[in-house]
Write a protein that holds these residues in place. Sequence first.
Motif, PDB file in Angstrom:
ATOM      1  N   ASN A  22     -14.062 -48.891   4.840  1.00  0.00           N
ATOM      2  CA  ASN A  22     -14.746 -47.963   5.750  1.00  0.00           C
ATOM      3  C   ASN A  22     -14.868 -48.543   7.150  1.00  0.00           C
ATOM      4  O   ASN A  22     -14.716 -47.820   8.146  1.00  0.00           O
ATOM      5  N   ALA A  23     -15.119 -49.847   7.251  1.00  0.00           N
ATOM      6  CA  ALA A  23     -15.223 -50.487   8.571  1.00  0.00           C
ATOM      7  C   ALA A  23     -13.876 -50.440   9.294  1.00  0.00           C
ATOM      8  O   ALA A  23     -13.819 -50.198  10.508  1.00  0.00           O
ATOM      9  N   ALA A  67     -10.588 -47.929  13.474  1.00  0.00           N
ATOM     10  CA  ALA A  67      -9.370 -47.210  13.861  1.00  0.00           C
ATOM     11  C   ALA A  67      -9.719 -45.897  14.554  1.00  0.00           C
ATOM     12  O   ALA A  67      -9.075 -45.524  15.558  1.00  0.00           O
ATOM     13  N   LYS A  68     -10.726 -45.201  14.052  1.00  0.00           N
ATOM     14  CA  LYS A  68     -11.154 -43.949  14.690  1.00  0.00           C
ATOM     15  C   LYS A  68     -11.736 -44.216  16.078  1.00  0.00           C
ATOM     16  O   LYS A  68     -11.495 -43.455  17.021  1.00  0.00           O
ATOM     17  N   GLU A  69     -12.497 -45.290  16.205  1.00  0.00           N
ATOM     18  CA  GLU A  69     -13.051 -45.663  17.507  1.00  0.00           C
ATOM     19  C   GLU A  69     -11.924 -45.996  18.486  1.00  0.00           C
ATOM     20  O   GLU A  69     -11.954 -45.592  19.643  1.00  0.00           O
ATOM     21  N   PRO A 105      -4.387 -47.511  16.216  1.00  0.00           N
ATOM     22  CA  PRO A 105      -3.724 -48.810  16.407  1.00  0.00           C
ATOM     23  C   PRO A 105      -2.574 -48.988  15.412  1.00  0.00           C
ATOM     24  O   PRO A 105      -2.633 -48.519  14.281  1.00  0.00           O
ATOM     25  N   SER A 106      -1.538 -49.673  15.868  1.00  0.00           N
ATOM     26  CA  SER A 106      -0.368 -49.866  15.020  1.00  0.00           C
ATOM     27  C   SER A 106      -0.521 -51.055  14.068  1.00  0.00           C
ATOM     28  O   SER A 106       0.259 -51.202  13.143  1.00  0.00           O
ATOM     29  N   VAL A 112      -1.764 -39.992  13.577  1.00  0.00           N
ATOM     30  CA  VAL A 112      -2.062 -39.882  12.147  1.00  0.00           C
ATOM     31  C   VAL A 112      -2.936 -41.067  11.739  1.00  0.00           C
ATOM     32  O   VAL A 112      -2.613 -42.216  12.036  1.00  0.00           O
ATOM     33  N   LEU A 113      -4.023 -40.760  11.036  1.00  0.00           N
ATOM     34  CA  LEU A 113      -4.933 -41.815  10.577  1.00  0.00           C
ATOM     35  C   LEU A 113      -4.183 -42.766   9.640  1.00  0.00           C
ATOM     36  O   LEU A 113      -3.514 -42.322   8.713  1.00  0.00           O
ATOM     37  N   PRO A 114      -4.255 -44.061   9.900  1.00  0.00           N
ATOM     38  CA  PRO A 114      -3.543 -45.024   9.039  1.00  0.00           C
ATOM     39  C   PRO A 114      -4.078 -45.027   7.613  1.00  0.00           C
ATOM     40  O   PRO A 114      -5.231 -44.705   7.348  1.00  0.00           O
TER      41      PRO A 114
END
Length: 108
Positions: free
Chosen positions: A52-53, A58-60, A69-70, A99-101
């Motif tokens: 979750n962190a 990643a969302k931030e 981020p890649s 796209v969300l990783p």
Amino acid sequence: MYHEQTYASLRKRRIHRIVAVAIVVILAALVAFSVQLAQQNARTQAAASLRNAILNSAKECCAVEGSYPSSLSHLEDAYGLTNNHNDYVVTYEWFADNVLPSVVVVPR
């Protein structure tokens, strides 16, 4: 007053001792099993918390920079994400900027 110990009383006392020792051994095994189960549960919850962190970071990053981020190292460097690499295996799969990783965290 002198009380003579009979074979029956000695046998009864021996059975009581065996039962008491058996109960103590069973209780010790139950406590050990409970502790192990609690530790395993804590590790699973910690892995879910780490996942979750990572997703929140990643969302931030997407909100601030405009793209996901890649790599996981970008989150660790720029956003202060900490990960115990000795305790968890993290799989971070990035597909595209919008796209969300996919993140999988497995305890070692």
